[in-house]
Write a protein that holds these residues in place. Structure first.
Motif, PDB file in Angstrom:
ATOM      1  N   SER A   1      33.017   4.222 -22.828  1.00 35.48           N
ATOM      2  CA  SER A   1      33.482   2.909 -22.377  1.00 35.48           C
ATOM      3  C   SER A   1      32.385   2.122 -21.661  1.00 35.48           C
ATOM      4  O   SER A   1      32.359   0.900 -21.737  1.00 35.48           O
ATOM      5  N   ASN A   2      31.453   2.831 -20.977  1.00 29.52           N
ATOM      6  CA  ASN A   2      30.396   2.098 -20.269  1.00 29.52           C
ATOM      7  C   ASN A   2      29.606   1.235 -21.235  1.00 29.52           C
ATOM      8  O   ASN A   2      29.416   0.045 -21.026  1.00 29.52           O
ATOM      9  N   LEU A   3      29.141   1.881 -22.308  1.00 25.67           N
ATOM     10  CA  LEU A   3      28.306   1.154 -23.257  1.00 25.67           C
ATOM     11  C   LEU A   3      29.117   0.100 -23.994  1.00 25.67           C
ATOM     12  O   LEU A   3      28.634  -0.998 -24.256  1.00 25.67           O
ATOM     13  N   ILE A   4      30.372   0.436 -24.313  1.00 28.55           N
ATOM     14  CA  ILE A   4      31.202  -0.538 -25.035  1.00 28.55           C
ATOM     15  C   ILE A   4      31.403  -1.794 -24.191  1.00 28.55           C
ATOM     16  O   ILE A   4      31.358  -2.915 -24.704  1.00 28.55           O
ATOM     17  N   ASN A   5      31.560  -1.591 -22.865  1.00 27.36           N
ATOM     18  CA  ASN A   5      31.713  -2.772 -22.001  1.00 27.36           C
ATOM     19  C   ASN A   5      30.488  -3.658 -22.065  1.00 27.36           C
ATOM     20  O   ASN A   5      30.592  -4.880 -22.191  1.00 27.36           O
ATOM     21  N   ILE A   6      29.302  -3.018 -21.961  1.00 27.95           N
ATOM     22  CA  ILE A   6      28.071  -3.819 -22.019  1.00 27.95           C
ATOM     23  C   ILE A   6      27.968  -4.505 -23.373  1.00 27.95           C
ATOM     24  O   ILE A   6      27.620  -5.682 -23.468  1.00 27.95           O
ATOM     25  N   ALA A   7      28.333  -3.767 -24.445  1.00 28.97           N
ATOM     26  CA  ALA A   7      28.242  -4.344 -25.782  1.00 28.97           C
ATOM     27  C   ALA A   7      29.176  -5.536 -25.912  1.00 28.97           C
ATOM     28  O   ALA A   7      28.814  -6.563 -26.490  1.00 28.97           O
ATOM     29  N   GLU A   8      30.376  -5.425 -25.315  1.00 34.89           N
ATOM     30  CA  GLU A   8      31.310  -6.550 -25.416  1.00 34.89           C
ATOM     31  C   GLU A   8      30.798  -7.773 -24.681  1.00 34.89           C
ATOM     32  O   GLU A   8      30.988  -8.902 -25.118  1.00 34.89           O
ATOM     33  N   ARG A   9      30.116  -7.513 -23.562  1.00 28.28           N
ATOM     34  CA  ARG A   9      29.540  -8.663 -22.851  1.00 28.28           C
ATOM     35  C   ARG A   9      28.399  -9.278 -23.651  1.00 28.28           C
ATOM     36  O   ARG A   9      28.128 -10.470 -23.557  1.00 28.28           O
ATOM     37  N   SER A  10      27.713  -8.447 -24.442  1.00 26.75           N
ATOM     38  CA  SER A  10      26.549  -8.952 -25.173  1.00 26.75           C
ATOM     39  C   SER A  10      26.923  -9.810 -26.361  1.00 26.75           C
ATOM     40  O   SER A  10      26.133 -10.639 -26.790  1.00 26.75           O
TER      41      SER A  10
END
Lengths: 101, 486
Positions: free
Chosen positions: B472-481
């Motif tokens: 989820s950490n990386l997915i959150n950053i990816a969603e912001r990107s």
């Protein structure tokens, strides 16, 4: 008399096709490379013609970059061909068959 | 015609400047006639990449558009640039022992890796087709040389020539595509093309010039990310190139290729999605199926990983077809996960190689599980992750991609993807079978465990588990990107 834009585009398409056919049928690496240069220059013809037609400088600007890139590519490509020639004493691409499938 | 010079905003391109200066510095260090200077290459290039990465991360959420829209610093490009820089840093760590062992310890090696990285960063941040083309060429020209860097090795030179001829050939098509798009819309700027297509709707959208241009752009980008009709260079180049460069090929340029695929098709050609979704659908099915089926027959681990990298490109294109928010985030996730497990697997291949003999045949792996149990376990973990076994990174990536395809209604595509994923388990497990169930038929000898290589292995292993267990950490950053692309 003004030459219409379609003439330029057809010329460019013909030159491009000659280049493509050259790459696909020739077996000498240097001639293949020359055909690739022909393809790039065919693109340059359409860029300049379209630039005039659309009355914007962008296309002509792009041509300079294509020429620069083509020169850089020529430098690297010929160096690779020379390296190959030193190993094999041949630049025939049909003999590039150490690795298959 | 009046020419207005654009504002020069050095702050936005600071990461690229730092990296370029470091690359030139490495070349200058080569002039010092002292043997000890050779280890400097290594430190300077590594520090250059770390500095560029820090500068890039600082720009997160602090976006800007400079050089008249030619260079875009947004979270999307920053995400990809950080991934690319991380891959380059890992590859430089991997290279240290390898290039000493192969006697190719020249400054140009590091310099070219850094210039290739600069090219990729320009690609991901390019706001018009000219910048994207230039970035692509900076990357390609560096890679042509890197593929043939072992210039006394026949395979390496052959790989370089094959890559060069096919790459230059496809560049011609890419340029022809750009000129057709320029002819149809009168602009290279991605935003401008989008607004022109939106503004005058039906007339331009059916323009054959524009459609042909778009197809040629798919050729060009598809070549870079290794999709199937344009994949023939991949196995040969992966096999012939020096192994750290093979790892680099599989991680960095692929990520950059998908970044431009995304930016061009989701920003500029959004209106045309009826057409390109169909083309990419076929491309995805072909890429996954052909990649996986040919991989089954390979006896060289390097070649097997090459075909598997083709198959993985197919999975990512599935997400491009689905094209909803979740799919876009999953592409960013998959690029990171794939980069990590690939670099990990290739570092084990490097470890097992010796000067002059790469030992990449499957037979060479027989009995590794008895002689070096730890190495065999680590290799197995990377391979299982690529096959998509939970709880590893590859599983989560595939899960996100296929479920987003289902969500967008591409059920058939998702099913084909899952079937392919099952096929791939066969050839990944085959390596494991050789490692654990066959008797060693060669002496592994003294493996040279360089501390840097161990560091890379630990980092990639940690990443593979981290992404698998806590995605989820990386997915959150990816969603912001990806917010910027919607």
């Amino acid at each position: 008399m003004i030459v219409p834009i379609t003439h330029f585009l057809i010329l460019s398409a013909i030159l491009f096709s000659i280049g493509v056919v050259g790459v696909l049928t020739r077996r000498n690496a240097i001639i293949i490379f020359m055909s690739i240069e022909l393809m790039l220059n065919a693109v340059n013809v359409s860029f300049v013609a379209l630039s005039k037609h659309l009355n914007s400088m962008d296309g002509q600007l792009f041509v300079f970059f294509i020429m620069t890139v083509a020169a850089a590519e020529a430098g690297v490509g010929l160096a690779i061909i020379i390296a190959l020639y030193r190993r094999r004493a041949s630049v025939n691409v049909d003999e590039l068959n150490i690795m298959k499938w | 015609m009046e020419i207005i010079l654009p504002q020069i905003d050095l702050k936005s391109i600071a990461p690229i400047l730092v990296l370029s200066i470091a690359a030139i510095l490495v070349l200058l260090i080569g002039l010092i006639p002292n043997k000890a200077s050779k280890s400097l290459y290594y430190y300077v290039s590594f520090l250059g990449i770390v500095a560029a990465a820090i500068l890039t991360i600082k720009q997160f959420d602090n976006n800007s558009v400079s050089f008249n829209g030619a260079y875009i610093v947004d979270n999307f490009s920053i995400f990809f640039n950080v991934v690319i820089l991380a891959c380059s840093a890992l590859v430089i760590l991997l290279s240290e022992s390898y290039i000493k062992q192969e006697d190719i310890n020249f400054g140009e090696y590091y310099c070219l890796i850094m210039f290739a990285t600069v090219g990729m960063m320009i690609m991901t941040a390019g706001g018009n087709l000219l910048m994207i083309f230039l970035g692509l060429e900076v990357l390609s020209i560096s890679l042509y040389i890197l593929a043939g860097f072992k210039r006394d090795n026949e395979k390496s030179v052959e790989a370089a020539l094959k890559y060069f001829i096919l790459g230059a050939f496809i560049t011609g098509f890419l340029l022809f595509g750009i000129v057709l798009v320029y002819g149809a819309t009168g602009s290279f700027d991605l935003q401008e093309i989008a607004s022109i297509l939106k503004a005058d709707g039906s007339k331009i959208l059916t323009d054959p010039m524009l459609l042909l241009g778009m197809i040629f752009l798919i050729f060009g980008f598809g070549f870079k990310v290794a999709t199937v009709p344009f994949h023939s260079w991949v196995p040969d180049v992966y096999e012939g190139a020096p192994t750290p460069i093979t790892a680099f090929f599989a991680a960095g340029p692929k990520a950059a290729g998908f970044a431009i695929f995304f930016r061009v098709f989701l920003v500029s050609f959004k209106e045309l999605d009826l057409h390109w979704v169909k083309i990419l659908w076929i491309l995805a099915v072909l890429t996954m199926t052909v990649g996986n089926l040919i991989a089954i027959k390979q006896n060289s681990v390097k070649r097997m990983l090459a075909y598997s990298s083709i198959a993985h490109a197919g999975y990512i294109i599935v997400a491009l077809v689905a094209c909803n928010n979740m799919a876009m985030a999953s592409v960013l996730f998959y690029v990171v996960a794939y980069g990590l497990m690939n670099i990990g697997a290739f570092s084990i291949i490097i470890l097992l190689g010796r000067k002059g003999e790469e030992n990449t045949e499957l037979e060479d792996y027989a009995g590794l599980g008895f002689k070096h149990p730890l190495l065999a376990i680590v290799m197995t973990i990377f391979l299982l992750s690529m096959a998509g076994i939970p709880p590893l990174a590859g599983f989560v990536g595939k899960f996100y991609i296929f479920s987003s395809a289902m969500k967008s209604g591409f059920v058939v595509l998702a099913v084909i993807g899952v079937i392919n994923s099952v096929i791939s388990v066969y050839y990944y497990l085959r390596v494991t079978v050789f490692m654990y169930m066959k008797k060693p038929n060669r002496d592994f000898g003294q493996l040279c465990f360089s501390p840097y290589l161990i560091l890379v292995l630990l980092l990639t292993l940690w990443g593979t588990f981290q992404l698998g267990l806590f995605p989820s950490n990386l997915i959150n950053i990816a969603e912001r990107s990806i917010l910027i692309l919607q």
